[in-house]
Design a protein around this motif. Structure first.
Motif, PDB file in Angstrom:
ATOM      1  N   SER A   6     -16.509   5.704   3.810  1.00 11.93           N
ATOM      2  CA  SER A   6     -15.461   5.852   2.851  1.00 11.93           C
ATOM      3  C   SER A   6     -16.180   6.442   1.527  1.00 11.93           C
ATOM      4  N   ILE A   7     -15.517   7.016   0.636  1.00 11.16           N
ATOM      5  CA  ILE A   7     -16.057   7.553  -0.592  1.00 11.16           C
ATOM      6  C   ILE A   7     -15.211   6.794  -1.875  1.00 11.16           C
ATOM      7  N   ARG A   8     -16.105   6.368  -2.756  1.00  9.65           N
ATOM      8  CA  ARG A   8     -15.591   5.596  -3.833  1.00  9.65           C
ATOM      9  C   ARG A   8     -15.546   6.648  -5.012  1.00  9.65           C
ATOM     10  N   LYS A   9     -14.391   6.988  -5.331  1.00  7.32           N
ATOM     11  CA  LYS A   9     -14.350   8.173  -6.518  1.00  7.32           C
ATOM     12  C   LYS A   9     -14.504   7.426  -7.794  1.00  7.32           C
ATOM     13  N   ARG A  10     -14.656   8.385  -8.810  1.00  6.78           N
ATOM     14  CA  ARG A  10     -15.066   7.802 -10.175  1.00  6.78           C
ATOM     15  C   ARG A  10     -13.874   6.687 -10.701  1.00  6.78           C
ATOM     16  N   SER A  11     -12.524   7.069 -10.165  1.00  2.00           N
ATOM     17  CA  SER A  11     -11.533   6.503 -10.798  1.00  2.00           C
ATOM     18  C   SER A  11     -11.619   4.856  -9.883  1.00  2.00           C
ATOM     19  N   GLY A  12     -12.485   4.664  -9.141  1.00  2.00           N
ATOM     20  CA  GLY A  12     -12.577   3.499  -8.333  1.00  2.00           C
ATOM     21  C   GLY A  12     -11.718   3.584  -7.307  1.00  2.00           C
ATOM     22  N   ALA A  13     -11.029   4.523  -6.825  1.00  5.25           N
ATOM     23  CA  ALA A  13     -10.107   4.664  -5.711  1.00  5.25           C
ATOM     24  C   ALA A  13     -11.080   5.090  -4.496  1.00  5.25           C
ATOM     25  N   VAL A  14     -10.802   4.416  -3.233  1.00  2.00           N
ATOM     26  CA  VAL A  14     -11.617   4.582  -2.132  1.00  2.00           C
ATOM     27  C   VAL A  14     -10.764   5.576  -1.149  1.00  2.00           C
ATOM     28  N   GLU A  15     -11.363   6.588  -0.503  1.00  2.34           N
ATOM     29  CA  GLU A  15     -10.596   7.393   0.477  1.00  2.34           C
ATOM     30  C   GLU A  15     -11.591   7.720   1.451  1.00  2.34           C
ATOM     31  N   PRO A  16     -11.265   8.133   2.642  1.00  6.31           N
ATOM     32  CA  PRO A  16     -12.094   8.478   3.672  1.00  6.31           C
ATOM     33  C   PRO A  16     -13.003   9.607   3.412  1.00  6.31           C
ATOM     34  N   PHE A  17     -14.146   9.640   3.850  1.00  5.48           N
ATOM     35  CA  PHE A  17     -14.984  10.861   3.567  1.00  5.48           C
ATOM     36  C   PHE A  17     -14.291  11.850   4.181  1.00  5.48           C
ATOM     37  N   SER A  18     -14.419  13.221   3.812  1.00  4.22           N
ATOM     38  CA  SER A  18     -13.889  14.267   4.394  1.00  4.22           C
ATOM     39  C   SER A  18     -14.706  15.694   3.983  1.00  4.22           C
ATOM     40  N   ARG A  19     -15.160  16.139   5.261  1.00  3.36           N
ATOM     41  CA  ARG A  19     -16.077  17.429   5.184  1.00  3.36           C
ATOM     42  C   ARG A  19     -15.327  18.542   4.487  1.00  3.36           C
ATOM     43  N   SER A  20     -13.846  18.562   4.870  1.00  4.83           N
ATOM     44  CA  SER A  20     -13.186  19.770   4.115  1.00  4.83           C
ATOM     45  C   SER A  20     -13.121  19.300   2.687  1.00  4.83           C
ATOM     46  N   LYS A  21     -13.072  18.194   2.239  1.00  5.09           N
ATOM     47  CA  LYS A  21     -13.322  18.372   0.589  1.00  5.09           C
ATOM     48  C   LYS A  21     -14.498  18.781   0.099  1.00  5.09           C
ATOM     49  N   VAL A  22     -15.560  18.433   1.017  1.00 10.82           N
ATOM     50  CA  VAL A  22     -17.159  18.974   0.373  1.00 10.82           C
ATOM     51  C   VAL A  22     -16.914  20.317   0.363  1.00 10.82           C
ATOM     52  N   ILE A  23     -16.317  20.873   1.524  1.00 11.92           N
ATOM     53  CA  ILE A  23     -16.287  22.560   1.864  1.00 11.92           C
ATOM     54  C   ILE A  23     -15.403  22.929   0.345  1.00 11.92           C
TER      55      ILE A  23
END
Ligand SMILES: [Zn+2]
Length: 156
Positions: free
Chosen positions: A47-64
């Motif tokens: 999972s990825i912790r965003k700057r806002s503090g929210a946690v979401e699953p890692f996603s390759r498509s978001k990287v892309i």
């Protein structure tokens, strides 16, 4: 996990194999109640912790999506982007952490993007690292020049 056909709770694993990239395990299962077979895919939670503090699953498509923006007009193919996202995921998984800061995802993107396309790299780095002056660009370009000095020039 319930059988997707009869909802029976429990199954027997009849085959297990690791995916080609080593990031997932596919298991072929058989339901002892109805005898039907199905496949499950198991991956380590990431999972990825965003700057806002929210946690979401890692996603390759978001990287892309993020990198594609920096690659507009550049000779970068979808395959290149998919490979880059794959490298980023491997780098992050190598940390062994279940939750990684989005900042580290950005860092993991910089290396392979620099290999892929230096203009896109500069664009991405300028946003990611908050370049706010010409000096920031000059420093980044000087770094690229230094890197070039250490390897044979192979471009038109
Ligand atoms: Zn069943």
């Amino acid at each position: 996990m319930h059988c997707p056909f009869c909802r029976h709770d429990g199954s027997r694993v009849v085959d297990s194999r690791t995916s080609d990239d080593g990031l997932a395990i596919r298991r072929r299962r058989e339901c002892p109640a109805c005898g039907r077979r199905y496949t499950t895919i198991e991956t380590a939670s990431l999972s990825i912790r965003k700057r806002s503090g929210a946690v979401e699953p890692f996603s390759r498509s978001k990287v892309i999506v993020g990198v594609r923006r920096a690659c507009q007009g550049r000779p970068v193919s979808n395959d290149d982007l998919a490979l880059l996202a794959h490298k980023v995921e491997e780098t992050i998984r190598a940390t062994g952490q279940a939750i990684v800061d989005s900042h580290e995802v950005g860092l993991a993107i910089l290396g392979p993007l620099r290999e892929l396309d230096e203009v896109a790299y500069l664009r991405f780095a300028s946003v990611y690292s908050n370049f706010n002056s010409l000096e920031d660009f000059e420093r980044a370009i000087a770094d690229l020049r230094t890197a070039h000095a250490g390897r044979p020039v192979a471009r038109a």
